[in-house]
Scaffold this active site. Sequence first.
Site, PDB file in Angstrom:
ATOM      1  N   SER A 128       5.474  23.777   4.878  1.00  0.00           N
ATOM      2  CA  SER A 128       4.431  24.253   3.963  1.00  0.00           C
ATOM      3  C   SER A 128       3.512  25.305   4.570  1.00  0.00           C
ATOM      4  O   SER A 128       2.662  25.832   3.859  1.00  0.00           O
ATOM      5  CB  SER A 128       3.589  23.061   3.478  1.00  0.00           C
ATOM      6  OG  SER A 128       2.968  22.426   4.579  1.00  0.00           O
ATOM      7  N   LYS A 148      -3.914  17.672  -0.121  1.00  0.00           N
ATOM      8  CA  LYS A 148      -4.289  18.993   0.399  1.00  0.00           C
ATOM      9  C   LYS A 148      -5.451  19.583  -0.382  1.00  0.00           C
ATOM     10  O   LYS A 148      -6.377  20.173   0.212  1.00  0.00           O
ATOM     11  CB  LYS A 148      -3.078  19.923   0.335  1.00  0.00           C
ATOM     12  CG  LYS A 148      -1.935  19.527   1.261  1.00  0.00           C
ATOM     13  CD  LYS A 148      -0.736  20.438   1.075  1.00  0.00           C
ATOM     14  CE  LYS A 148       0.415  20.033   2.000  1.00  0.00           C
ATOM     15  NZ  LYS A 148       1.613  20.876   1.813  1.00  0.00           N
TER      16      LYS A 148
END
Length: 831
Positions: A722, A765
């Site tokens: 990511s 996140k």
Amino acid sequence: MSSVSPIQIPSRLPLLLTHEGVLLPGSTMRTSVDSARNLQLVRSRLLKGTSLQSTILGVIPNTPDPASDTQDLPPLHRIGTAALAVQVVGSNWPKPHYTLLITGLCRFQIVQVLKEKPYPVAEVEQLDRLEEFPNTCKTREELGELPEQFYKYAVQLVEMLDMSVPAVAKLRRLLDSLPREALPDILTSIIRTSNKEKLQILDAVSLEERFKMTIPLLVRQIEGLKLLQKTRKPKQDDDKRVIAIRPIRRVTHVPGTLEDDDEDEDNDDIVMLEKKIQTSSMPEQAHKVCVKEIKRLKKMPQSMPEYALTRNYLELMVELPWNKSTTDRLDIRAARILLDNDHYAMEKLKKRVLEYLAVRQLKNNLKGPILCFVGPPGVGKTSVGRSVAKTLGREFHRIALGGVCDQSDIRGHRRTYVGSMPGRIINGLKTVGVNNPVFLLDEVDKLGKSLQGDPAAALLEVLDPEQNHNFTDHYLNVAFDLSQVLFIATANTTATIPAALLDRMEIIQVPGYTQEEKIEIAHRHLIPKQLEQHGLTPQQIQIPQVTTLDIITRYTREAGVRSLDRKFGAICRAVAVKVAEGQHKEAKLERSDATEGEGSSMMSQPENTSAPVDLTPIIFLFSFQVSQRLSQPGVAIGLAWTPLGGEIMFVEASRMDGEGQLTLTGQLGDIMKESAHLAISWLRSNAKKYQLTNAFGSFDLLDNTDIHLHFPAGAVMKDGPSAGVTIVTCLASLFSGRLVRSDVAMTGEITLRGLVLPVGGIKDKVLAAHRAGLKQIIIPRRNEKDLEGIPGNVRQDLSFVTASCLDEVLDAAFDGGFTVKTRPGLLNSKL
């Protein structure tokens, strides 16, 4: 018989001084030996002696042995019992201690004490005969009808008992086989009598006197049993066992024919165990196994090691809850209120529990679901499992699986091994006593693996709804139904859970809390708990919500609330010191608006308390210097997911003259290293498109140039795909000389063609970016559906940019966009 010469005991006997009980002729007694003179007697006569005569002792009752051999010998009881030492058990560590098993032979009278040290020795005169009493006319005339009268009372007493008990049946046979003259001493040692009454029987040398003193004791015992039978309600046969009779032992007047009374106790227990097996509700297969084992146990000597194993196995089989269960509370409204009171937020978990209750109302024989709560530490996964059990009205049992590396912990050991025992599942069922509890399998992601097997593989049978109705523990070797058990597993990550085990569980993600949720949790649960633990009252300390928000945003940065709980504990301890010192009584606030002034910044207190406590030395202050760290090109902010929750991650890049090498630091995994190589390859292939050059003006970014990529917090291992978009943005900033926006964070995987692929952990996140004070987040377009799980207040504070390619990412990351520059002098053809 009268012509046979009488059997005599030695004229000199060592004396064993006792004060715990009274040993009568024909009875057996265990006595402890721990005093000086008695220890010397055991060591000198019993442990070193080899002849039969060395094992004959004189037992003096009602006479304590002095603790030290320097003390004088106390007055001795006149009449004693000559005894045979049958067994000596003991050790010398940590201090000398022995236990003697002694059998009474006959009475004697002390004539003279010959010596007192190291142990007393006395000259004695024998008072009883060791051989069978002569049945002469003279003896019958002296005793009259006393022996027959005593025998009738003894038979009446025994027949009032349950003759199916082996010990009672053996006593009945003894009454017929033993001579009448031996019965008073034997029955006195069996029935309930005090030491004083036994001393009176011991002192009764005459047979006539002995019979006259013992008959009232038998009559008293019989009357007590009659009264007991009238007052007690009729129950099963096993309740007819006599509580007035101690375990029976076979006694004769010939030494060497004694049997330990432990055998009778075990026989009684085996009978009780067999009755429990017959009345239990275990399945037919298990019942057959138990019947077979109980038959083997009856034929097995107690000295065999397998005897204890078989007995423990049967006791476990009887105690297991084969058909015993609790009734579920299916009131959905009450369940919702209870869950809301115990836990704030966690809507997914509450919804799943209420769905289970609703289906249970429609179908009674529903199998227990197998849930797995996955989330960072401190979000309440374990505590919500306990609340689920409380809501359903079921028993709760927690099994900690962290560090377990032996499959026998789950399935148990086979009974062929020494020290075998059932697994944790069967042990848990035995503990809770029902077959439908809530089992919490804590930390299932931290199972180990060793030479003893893989416990995660053993859990496959336990957590499979199609198999666990027939779960077989190695110790039981009989199928047990686990289909009614509600299994709840907890984990911090699914990455370390085997795929086969993960497929059997229903995964429910438990993300971290938002700031608003933490404030509510703090004021509903954490602060009252800390006040109670520290003995404070709300009048002594008050923490307003603005202070709680300040602690959350500046002093704690986590997905759960454990650190927040510790901070409140630190505040309460500081206030407790002030209260204990009495400052809350002496100090007075000079300003009436102290609470609204400096007190409201951290902690609010009533006017009769001390000044607010300075939290600076207590709590470490987080400082977010995002804008300062992004004040030069080559720095970008990414978002990472960890088992502890979401985190923001800085990526730094620099270039220098070199040979075209790419250096990566920060404890990166292989996947992240590949992302860095992908990023530099994509930028090199699109350098002319974006007019990116190195320090020498070349579009080949690695021409005579080295690039160093660093991920701070080098002690933390980092891996995952990511960070691809963040690395591209960081390098684009480095080669273009432009600054990345300081309020932007991003996440997403990249391809060599510049596409942005979806990633996981979006909610964690986003919450991490919100905690860090960022305003804009760039995510892959295919992750847009994950934004639905973001709380509304968080979505209002943030703006989201969804990108499907790197062009869109770069346009959103830089002020004014990152547009493609066209070359000057080129003309577009109209042909």
